[in-house]
Write a protein that holds these residues in place. Structure first.
Motif, short mmCIF file in Angstrom:
data_model
loop_
_atom_site.label_atom_id
_atom_site.label_comp_id
_atom_site.label_asym_id
_atom_site.label_seq_id
_atom_site.Cartn_x
_atom_site.Cartn_y
_atom_site.Cartn_z
N CYS A 9 0.68 -1.11 -0.08
CA CYS A 9 -0.01 0.01 0.00
C CYS A 9 0.97 1.38 -0.06
O CYS A 9 1.96 1.38 0.56
N CYS A 11 0.39 3.87 1.47
CA CYS A 11 0.59 4.62 2.95
C CYS A 11 1.95 4.09 3.61
O CYS A 11 2.20 4.65 4.69
N SER A 13 2.39 1.12 5.24
CA SER A 13 1.98 0.50 6.36
C SER A 13 2.90 -1.06 6.15
O SER A 13 2.82 -1.67 6.89
N CYS A 20 -5.65 -2.77 2.78
CA CYS A 20 -5.25 -1.47 3.27
C CYS A 20 -6.10 -0.32 2.98
O CYS A 20 -7.29 -0.18 3.36
N CYS A 21 -5.53 0.58 2.24
CA CYS A 21 -6.12 1.71 1.85
C CYS A 21 -6.99 1.88 0.31
O CYS A 21 -7.13 2.86 0.01
ZN LIG Z 1 -2.66 1.81 3.47
#
Ligand SMILES: [Zn+2]
Length: 700
Positions: A9, A11, A13, A20-21
């Protein structure tokens, strides 16, 4: 653009995008675009996203970063705290909160959150840990906790992503070469091995593990429980002391280390541990003195210089022609204010002390600053020095009421014994000056032996040494003396002092050839057995002590180096011989220094660079030899420099001329003229005609 749902992801993570996102992907891309140029719009979007997805760490950390950039630290903290209330173990939110707390409240107040962030963030987000650690190092530097500075910098190097590592390594190297920091603090310290029963050993391992990632308070807490169970274990106390020192708790660290020194059986380890404790005591000791400065506004600089020049207590320093930075470009003149007036026939053995340094600044139109004078002196002397200056300046000095002295630096009282400045009458040469300095150093060392010391229960080293129970403390005080002298610019041989105090000669350190020399504590370098080391270790040893700048250690390292052709080649022979020359010069052995120059010359290969290298060597040898203005070799050296270089590189002449003037050797200026210059004789004409340079007798 297409996003692979199984790629990591965006982001950061570490999870796959799909899990996730993915649902807020479009909005995240939007935030990314807004964040730099439209922070208010980015904030608004983030807040509304966060209201819908209160579990998304990336949203709260982004929002916090927008808020801190806008200076809204409290709001940033509130957002992060609120998020962490529901998700207490989210590493990036913890790192972000630690960052905000550190910036607004300082390390002491933020310690717990920082160490929690380190513990949960180290594995997945080492870059975040590295960044925090380097910021903590800066705060520790301001607080004067040198051991904590170094250890936090080392932590940030360990944790940094490759692209940041070099920059952090430079910061570390920069710290390690700072002379104002006592030299042992500029190197690493090692935890002692500890042997315990199974269950306790596990706790001990845990402490080491969290220490590895910078969690020195948790490590100290684990260790405090261990020393409760084993209060007689010296190694435990020692390591506890290190954890506390790295955590910036200097006083508590010193206490644990004193305790350790009492308990450790091995004499040399006990002495080194006690020395470390004594050095930390000095850092927090209120008994200190300061160098301070007072600024006085003045008018009519040229008139002022005339009246200062006329007074026997003001000795004007040679002007520095390389005024590269703005501040030094404003310097109109520098003086030493002497404790006694300088007579015309100054006694070379009795040169006056310098009471204060006085710098006169011209007005600066660009910053609209008026002309001013800076008086720098020890706190004890500043009143007298300022009053004296004012009496000489008369009406030219402004009243400056309420202009209190401001501290420039602060030193432990024990340094005072080695803090002096003798006026340097140029025509006597640096060699003479160093001899005078050596005499003062010898007498200061004698005084040190007889002076009561706090670390010896207010007994002098000589008194304390009469009781064999004190040997560890007295041995440690000699190490402390070595560190203090080094800080003040001297590295005396303390073998004699050690034997007068009945301290056993330290045992040589047992090392194996695989061991990294650079990982040894600097306090142990004095115990290295050079002949036992591998070539690589000798090179590392030399590099390390050169960075630290300890003259006696450099001397030993480089002496071993030149016995080993392969190691010497790796270090580069020229550099090694120049180091030897520098050591010899500092020890005032100028003939030895010139032998080193010969060795350096013969090590220069005959290649294209040889001309420049030899020129550099000649100029450096000249500057060494000018230490003794009466050196009989000087005229010949100047002649050979003139004949070899003046035609090919005419700028050199000016460089040499300046060097001669600045070292009080104006009597040698004639040597720069072909054939000795001066009176023209037919004999000289012949010599000159045979040299390459054009010489026209008619111009004389
Ligand atoms: Zn994410």
């Amino acid at each position: 653009m297409a996003h692979d749902p199984y790629a990591p992801c965006m982001c950061g993570s570490g999870k796959k995008l799909k899990f996730c996102c993915q649902d807020i992907l479009a909005d995240l891309v939007k935030v990314e675009k807004l964040i730099d140029n439209q922070p208010d719009a980015a904030e608004k979007l983030l807040r509304s996203l966060l209201a819908q997805h209160s579990d998304k760490e990336v949203l709260v950390t982004q929002l916090a970063s927008v808020l801190t950039r806008k200076g809204q630290f409290d709001e940033a903290r509130n957002q992060l705290v609120e998020f962490l209330r529901h998700h207490p173990d989210e590493p990036r939110a913890l790192l972000a909160l630690a960052d905000v707390c550190l910036a607004t409240q300082g390390f002491d107040e933020s310690r717990r959150i920082i160490h929690r962030a380190f513990q949960l963030g180290a594995r997945q987000f080492p870059a975040g840990v590295a960044m925090l650690a380097s910021q903590i190092a800066q705060q520790m530097a301001r607080a004067g906790c040198a051991m904590a500075v170094r250890e936090h910098l080392a932590l940030s190097v360990r944790m940094a992503p490759p692209e940041r590592r070099n920059q952090l390594l430079m910061q570390l190297a920069n710290f390690e070469s700072q002379r104002t920091v006592p030299y042992p603090f500029r190197g690493r310290f090692a935890l002692l091995p500890v042997e315990l029963d199974d269950e306790l050993q596990q706790e001990e391992h845990r402490a080491r593990k969290v220490s590895q990632i910078g969690c020195w308070e948790p490590a100290a807490i684990l260790y405090s429980r261990l020393v409760e169970k084993q209060p007689q274990n010296g190694a435990l106390w020692h390591n506890l002391g290190l954890f506390r020192a790295w955590d910036g708790r200097v006083e508590e660290a010193a206490k644990a280390l004193h305790k350790a020194a009492d308990l450790i059986d091995d004499f040399d380890t006990a002495v080194e541990t006690e020395a470390l404790a004594q050095l930390l005591d000095l850092e927090v000791d209120g008994d200190a003195y300061s160098i301070v400065q007072v600024s006085v506004s003045v008018e009519s600089v040229s008139q002022l210089l005339t009246s200062l020049d006329a007074d026997g207590r003001m000795a004007r320093m040679p002007s520095n022609v390389n005024n590269e930075n703005e501040e030094s470009a404003r310097v109109a003149a520098e003086y030493e204010l002497l404790a006694e007036p300088l007579s015309d026939n100054v006694d070379p053995e009795n040169l006056p002390d310098v009471l204060a340094d006085i710098t006169v600044y011209d007005a600066d139109e660009s910053s609209e600053s008026d002309p001013q004078v800076l008086v720098v002196a020890l706190d004890d002397d500043i009143k007298e020095a300022t009053a004296l200056f004012r009496s000489l300046a008369g009406d030219l000095a402004g009243s400056d009421e309420g202009n209190e002295p401001t501290p420039v630096s602060r030193l432990p009282q024990v340094c005072r014994l080695f803090d002096w400045k003798t006026h340097h009458a140029e025509h006597l040469g640096s060699s003479h000056f160093r001899r005078i300095d050596q005499q003062r150093l010898d007498s200061a060392l004698q005084q040190w032996l007889e002076k009561p010391s706090k670390s010896l229960g207010d007994e002098s080293p000589l008194e304390a040494a009469k009781d064999a129970n004190n040997l560890v403390k007295v041995g440690a005080s000699v190490i402390t003396l070595d560190v203090v002298c080094n800080r003040m610019g001297y590295d005396p041989d303390l073998t004699d002092i050690r034997s007068r105090l009945g301290i056993p000669v330290p045992l040589k350190l047992e090392t194996d050839k695989e061991q990294a020399i650079t990982s040894l504590p600097l306090l142990q370098f004095a115990r290295l057995a050079e002949p036992e080391l591998s070539d690589d270790q000798v090179v590392d040893f030399t590099n390390r002590v050169t960075l630290v700048r300890h003259l006696l250690l450099i001397e030993r390292a480089v002496a071993e180096l030149i016995r080993r052709p392969a190691a010497l080649e790796r270090f580069t022979p020229m550099r090694a011989h120049m180091l030897r020359a520098t050591v010899a010069r500092e020890k005032n052995d100028l003939s030895r220094a010139s032998e080193c120059f010969e060795d350096a010359r013969s090590s220069v290969a005959d290649n294209q660079d040889a001309f420049r290298t030899k020129l550099e060597l000649d100029i450096r040898e000249l500057s060494f030899r000018l230490d003794n203005p009466a050196d009989p070799e000087l005229p010949a050296l100047l002649t050979s420099i003139r004949e070899r270089y003046f035609v090919k590189i005419p700028e050199i002449e000016e460089v040499i001329r300046e060097e001669l003037v600045n070292s009080g050797c104006t009597h040698l200026l004639d040597q720069l003229q072909p054939a000795g210059g001066g009176l023209w004789t037919p004999d000289k004409e012949e010599k000159a005609a045979s040299s390459e340079k054009l010489w026209v007798p008619g111009q004389d």
